[in-house]
Design a protein around this motif. Structure first.
Motif, PDB file in Angstrom:
ATOM      1  N   THR A 250      44.913  86.735 -11.421  1.00 53.81           N
ATOM      2  CA  THR A 250      46.103  87.477 -11.854  1.00 53.81           C
ATOM      3  C   THR A 250      45.960  88.941 -11.465  1.00 53.81           C
ATOM      4  O   THR A 250      45.020  89.611 -11.902  1.00 53.81           O
ATOM      5  CB  THR A 250      46.275  87.373 -13.384  1.00 53.81           C
ATOM      6  OG1 THR A 250      46.272  85.992 -13.770  1.00 53.81           O
ATOM      7  CG2 THR A 250      47.587  88.011 -13.813  1.00 53.81           C
ATOM      8  N   PRO A 251      46.872  89.470 -10.648  1.00 53.77           N
ATOM      9  CA  PRO A 251      46.761  90.864 -10.217  1.00 53.77           C
ATOM     10  C   PRO A 251      46.783  91.826 -11.402  1.00 53.77           C
ATOM     11  O   PRO A 251      47.555  91.654 -12.347  1.00 53.77           O
ATOM     12  CB  PRO A 251      48.002  91.059  -9.328  1.00 53.77           C
ATOM     13  CG  PRO A 251      48.387  89.687  -8.905  1.00 53.77           C
ATOM     14  CD  PRO A 251      48.030  88.784 -10.042  1.00 53.77           C
ATOM     15  N   MET A 252      45.936  92.843 -11.334  1.00 53.26           N
ATOM     16  CA  MET A 252      45.908  93.829 -12.410  1.00 53.26           C
ATOM     17  C   MET A 252      47.261  94.515 -12.570  1.00 53.26           C
ATOM     18  O   MET A 252      47.652  94.886 -13.684  1.00 53.26           O
ATOM     19  CB  MET A 252      44.820  94.871 -12.155  1.00 53.26           C
ATOM     20  CG  MET A 252      43.418  94.405 -12.494  1.00 53.26           C
ATOM     21  SD  MET A 252      43.209  93.831 -14.212  1.00 53.26           S
ATOM     22  CE  MET A 252      43.738  95.260 -15.146  1.00 53.26           C
ATOM     23  N   ALA A 253      47.992  94.678 -11.489  1.00 51.25           N
ATOM     24  CA  ALA A 253      49.322  95.298 -11.583  1.00 51.25           C
ATOM     25  C   ALA A 253      50.228  94.476 -12.477  1.00 51.25           C
ATOM     26  O   ALA A 253      51.030  95.026 -13.249  1.00 51.25           O
ATOM     27  CB  ALA A 253      49.938  95.443 -10.187  1.00 51.25           C
ATOM     28  N   HIS A 254      50.091  93.162 -12.407  1.00 47.52           N
ATOM     29  CA  HIS A 254      50.935  92.322 -13.254  1.00 47.52           C
ATOM     30  C   HIS A 254      50.436  92.308 -14.689  1.00 47.52           C
ATOM     31  O   HIS A 254      51.242  92.255 -15.624  1.00 47.52           O
ATOM     32  CB  HIS A 254      51.006  90.898 -12.716  1.00 47.52           C
ATOM     33  CG  HIS A 254      52.031  90.072 -13.427  1.00 47.52           C
ATOM     34  ND1 HIS A 254      53.381  90.197 -13.193  1.00 47.52           N
ATOM     35  CD2 HIS A 254      51.918  89.165 -14.421  1.00 47.52           C
ATOM     36  CE1 HIS A 254      54.045  89.389 -13.978  1.00 47.52           C
ATOM     37  NE2 HIS A 254      53.186  88.755 -14.742  1.00 47.52           N
ATOM     38  N   ILE A 255      49.140  92.373 -14.878  1.00 45.80           N
ATOM     39  CA  ILE A 255      48.597  92.453 -16.233  1.00 45.80           C
ATOM     40  C   ILE A 255      49.123  93.709 -16.920  1.00 45.80           C
ATOM     41  O   ILE A 255      49.517  93.688 -18.093  1.00 45.80           O
ATOM     42  CB  ILE A 255      47.060  92.435 -16.200  1.00 45.80           C
ATOM     43  CG1 ILE A 255      46.570  91.069 -15.709  1.00 45.80           C
ATOM     44  CG2 ILE A 255      46.484  92.745 -17.586  1.00 45.80           C
ATOM     45  CD1 ILE A 255      45.087  90.998 -15.440  1.00 45.80           C
ATOM     46  N   ARG A 256      49.152  94.811 -16.196  1.00 48.98           N
ATOM     47  CA  ARG A 256      49.708  96.051 -16.759  1.00 48.98           C
ATOM     48  C   ARG A 256      51.184  95.887 -17.075  1.00 48.98           C
ATOM     49  O   ARG A 256      51.680  96.415 -18.086  1.00 48.98           O
ATOM     50  CB  ARG A 256      49.487  97.208 -15.786  1.00 48.98           C
ATOM     51  CG  ARG A 256      48.025  97.603 -15.630  1.00 48.98           C
ATOM     52  CD  ARG A 256      47.861  98.870 -14.808  1.00 48.98           C
ATOM     53  NE  ARG A 256      46.451  99.229 -14.696  1.00 48.98           N
ATOM     54  CZ  ARG A 256      45.673  98.894 -13.672  1.00 48.98           C
ATOM     55  NH1 ARG A 256      46.177  98.200 -12.654  1.00 48.98           N
ATOM     56  NH2 ARG A 256      44.403  99.249 -13.655  1.00 48.98           N
TER      57      ARG A 256
ATOM     58  N   ALA B 178      57.209  81.754 -18.475  1.00 46.55           N
ATOM     59  CA  ALA B 178      56.616  82.417 -17.319  1.00 46.55           C
ATOM     60  C   ALA B 178      57.582  82.489 -16.136  1.00 46.55           C
ATOM     61  O   ALA B 178      57.173  82.724 -15.009  1.00 46.55           O
ATOM     62  CB  ALA B 178      55.346  81.693 -16.903  1.00 46.55           C
ATOM     63  N   GLN B 179      58.862  82.300 -16.382  1.00 49.55           N
ATOM     64  CA  GLN B 179      59.831  82.320 -15.308  1.00 49.55           C
ATOM     65  C   GLN B 179      60.498  83.677 -15.154  1.00 49.55           C
ATOM     66  O   GLN B 179      61.320  83.870 -14.263  1.00 49.55           O
ATOM     67  CB  GLN B 179      60.901  81.246 -15.554  1.00 49.55           C
ATOM     68  CG  GLN B 179      60.333  79.836 -15.542  1.00 49.55           C
ATOM     69  CD  GLN B 179      61.382  78.788 -15.874  1.00 49.55           C
ATOM     70  OE1 GLN B 179      62.573  79.056 -15.807  1.00 49.55           O
ATOM     71  NE2 GLN B 179      60.945  77.609 -16.250  1.00 49.55           N
ATOM     72  N   ASN B 180      60.163  84.627 -16.025  1.00 50.86           N
ATOM     73  CA  ASN B 180      60.784  85.951 -15.954  1.00 50.86           C
ATOM     74  C   ASN B 180      59.858  86.947 -15.275  1.00 50.86           C
ATOM     75  O   ASN B 180      59.872  88.123 -15.553  1.00 50.86           O
ATOM     76  CB  ASN B 180      61.159  86.450 -17.357  1.00 50.86           C
ATOM     77  CG  ASN B 180      59.983  86.378 -18.314  1.00 50.86           C
ATOM     78  OD1 ASN B 180      58.909  85.915 -17.953  1.00 50.86           O
ATOM     79  ND2 ASN B 180      60.198  86.836 -19.534  1.00 50.86           N
ATOM     80  N   THR B 181      59.015  86.438 -14.373  1.00 45.82           N
ATOM     81  CA  THR B 181      58.111  87.297 -13.620  1.00 45.82           C
ATOM     82  C   THR B 181      58.285  87.017 -12.141  1.00 45.82           C
ATOM     83  O   THR B 181      58.966  86.073 -11.742  1.00 45.82           O
ATOM     84  CB  THR B 181      56.642  87.037 -14.012  1.00 45.82           C
ATOM     85  OG1 THR B 181      56.265  85.746 -13.523  1.00 45.82           O
ATOM     86  CG2 THR B 181      56.452  87.084 -15.516  1.00 45.82           C
ATOM     87  N   ASP B 182      57.639  87.837 -11.328  1.00 52.57           N
ATOM     88  CA  ASP B 182      57.718  87.657  -9.878  1.00 52.57           C
ATOM     89  C   ASP B 182      56.490  86.930  -9.333  1.00 52.57           C
ATOM     90  O   ASP B 182      56.217  86.967  -8.138  1.00 52.57           O
ATOM     91  CB  ASP B 182      57.874  89.010  -9.180  1.00 52.57           C
ATOM     92  CG  ASP B 182      56.792  90.001  -9.594  1.00 52.57           C
ATOM     93  OD1 ASP B 182      55.892  89.603 -10.353  1.00 52.57           O
ATOM     94  OD2 ASP B 182      56.869  91.161  -9.158  1.00 52.57           O
ATOM     95  N   LEU B 183      55.775  86.238 -10.210  1.00 54.28           N
ATOM     96  CA  LEU B 183      54.598  85.484  -9.795  1.00 54.28           C
ATOM     97  C   LEU B 183      54.824  83.995 -10.007  1.00 54.28           C
ATOM     98  O   LEU B 183      55.393  83.588 -11.013  1.00 54.28           O
ATOM     99  CB  LEU B 183      53.370  85.923 -10.592  1.00 54.28           C
ATOM    100  CG  LEU B 183      52.874  87.358 -10.383  1.00 54.28           C
ATOM    101  CD1 LEU B 183      51.702  87.624 -11.313  1.00 54.28           C
ATOM    102  CD2 LEU B 183      52.479  87.595  -8.946  1.00 54.28           C
ATOM    103  N   ARG B 184      54.367  83.197  -9.071  1.00 56.94           N
ATOM    104  CA  ARG B 184      54.458  81.742  -9.213  1.00 56.94           C
ATOM    105  C   ARG B 184      53.156  81.220  -9.806  1.00 56.94           C
ATOM    106  O   ARG B 184      52.069  81.668  -9.435  1.00 56.94           O
ATOM    107  CB  ARG B 184      54.702  81.084  -7.867  1.00 56.94           C
ATOM    108  CG  ARG B 184      55.991  81.490  -7.169  1.00 56.94           C
ATOM    109  CD  ARG B 184      56.219  80.675  -5.917  1.00 56.94           C
ATOM    110  NE  ARG B 184      55.048  80.685  -5.046  1.00 56.94           N
ATOM    111  CZ  ARG B 184      54.855  79.802  -4.053  1.00 56.94           C
ATOM    112  NH1 ARG B 184      55.726  78.849  -3.844  1.00 56.94           N
ATOM    113  NH2 ARG B 184      53.773  79.883  -3.292  1.00 56.94           N
ATOM    114  N   VAL B 185      53.276  80.265 -10.733  1.00 51.86           N
ATOM    115  CA  VAL B 185      52.087  79.714 -11.376  1.00 51.86           C
ATOM    116  C   VAL B 185      51.117  79.171 -10.338  1.00 51.86           C
ATOM    117  O   VAL B 185      49.898  79.385 -10.420  1.00 51.86           O
ATOM    118  CB  VAL B 185      52.481  78.615 -12.386  1.00 51.86           C
ATOM    119  CG1 VAL B 185      51.234  77.905 -12.908  1.00 51.86           C
ATOM    120  CG2 VAL B 185      53.275  79.197 -13.536  1.00 51.86           C
ATOM    121  N   GLU B 186      51.646  78.479  -9.329  1.00 51.37           N
ATOM    122  CA  GLU B 186      50.769  77.853  -8.346  1.00 51.37           C
ATOM    123  C   GLU B 186      49.934  78.876  -7.561  1.00 51.37           C
ATOM    124  O   GLU B 186      48.854  78.555  -7.050  1.00 51.37           O
ATOM    125  CB  GLU B 186      51.567  76.972  -7.377  1.00 51.37           C
ATOM    126  CG  GLU B 186      52.739  77.664  -6.701  1.00 51.37           C
ATOM    127  CD  GLU B 186      54.046  77.463  -7.441  1.00 51.37           C
ATOM    128  OE1 GLU B 186      55.079  77.357  -6.767  1.00 51.37           O
ATOM    129  OE2 GLU B 186      54.024  77.392  -8.687  1.00 51.37           O
TER     130      GLU B 186
END
Length: 249
Positions: free
Chosen positions: A87-93, A179-187
């Motif tokens: 998980t990118p730190m930018a997304h964690i922030r 988890a659909q309100n983000t720009d990251l895909r689970v896969e």
């Protein structure tokens, strides 16, 4: 007539909380980043305002437009599912900006008027992951655990002014867009090394033994708003209640 301001009402729990309080005759201020009046029933008791909890100017404008607020429900949040190391730190922030710092900013914006009136309720919506940590959700869990500790401390501070702080801990609702309100895909967040570990977990998520309905969470918020005891935690949904009882007896 009392007024409630709810963040994150574009879908899921926030939308149902707004409907529930409207049905009970409350004045409801439904806020979301991109206002959509079609989501909620037409009512003279309803106002829809734009609000981004990660933007201080947006918060200030919404609070000024809202007027006196009797109850604040901090429901806006984003989720992320995946292996922590991927998980990118930018997304964690980004998760913390909304789920943690956004809640704190909203509280700071509303507390002064409640303190001066010596009345009001703040309900912070967290998650049942604070009752039993779930795998593949480390960043999300951490952001919600922070609000659990924050709210417990806040309850002591605000209780001195007859203002109540409460936690509502929803369970897992398969119908929500966790988890659909983000720009990251689970896969993209499941590296090959984690594939064997993740597969049975996702199967269990798809067929949970107990689940939560949006109405369960709305009822838990209603109970939290009206409870005048020192109770802090209000689990919402059968699975959250089971986890709460397992922890507290």
């Amino acid at each position: 007539m009392q007024t409630i301001l709810i963040t994150g009402t574009s879908s899921g729990y926030g939308l149902e909380i707004a409907r529930h309080f409207l049905d009970k005759g409350w004045n409801v201020i439904a806020t979301m980043r991109r206002p959509d009046a079609a989501l909620l029933p037409t009512s003279p008791k309803l106002r829809i305002l734009p609000l981004d909890v990660t933007n201080e100017e947006s918060i200030a404008a919404a609070i000024a437009a809202a007027g006196p607020i009797d109850v604040l429900v901090n429901n806006a949040g984003i989720g992320v599912v995946g292996a922590f190391e991927a998980t990118p730190m930018a997304h964690i922030r980004k998760v913390f900006d909304t789920n943690t710092f956004g809640v704190m900013a909203m509280c700071q914006a509303v507390i002064p008027q409640m303190r001066e009136r010596r009345s009001g309720v703040i309900v912070n919506v967290t998650s049942s992951v604070t009752l039993a940590s779930m795998p593949l959700a480390a960043a999300y869990t951490a952001s919600k655990q922070a609000i659990e500790g924050f709210t417990g401390s806040l309850a002591h501070e605000l209780g001195h002014f007859d203002v109540r702080a409460r936690l509502v801990e929803p369970g897992y609702a398969p119908t929500t867009r966790f988890a659909q309100n983000t720009d990251l895909r689970v896969e993209d967040l499941i590296p090959p090394a984690y594939a064997g570990f993740a597969a049975p977990i996702f199967e269990a998520y798809a067929k949970p033994a107990l689940t939560t309905k949006e109405a369960d969470v709305a009822e838990a918020v209603w109970a939290a708003v009206h409870d005048t005891s020192d109770r802090l935690q209000f689990p919402g949904g059968a699975d959250a209640i089971a986890l709460y009882q397992a922890r507290h007896g």
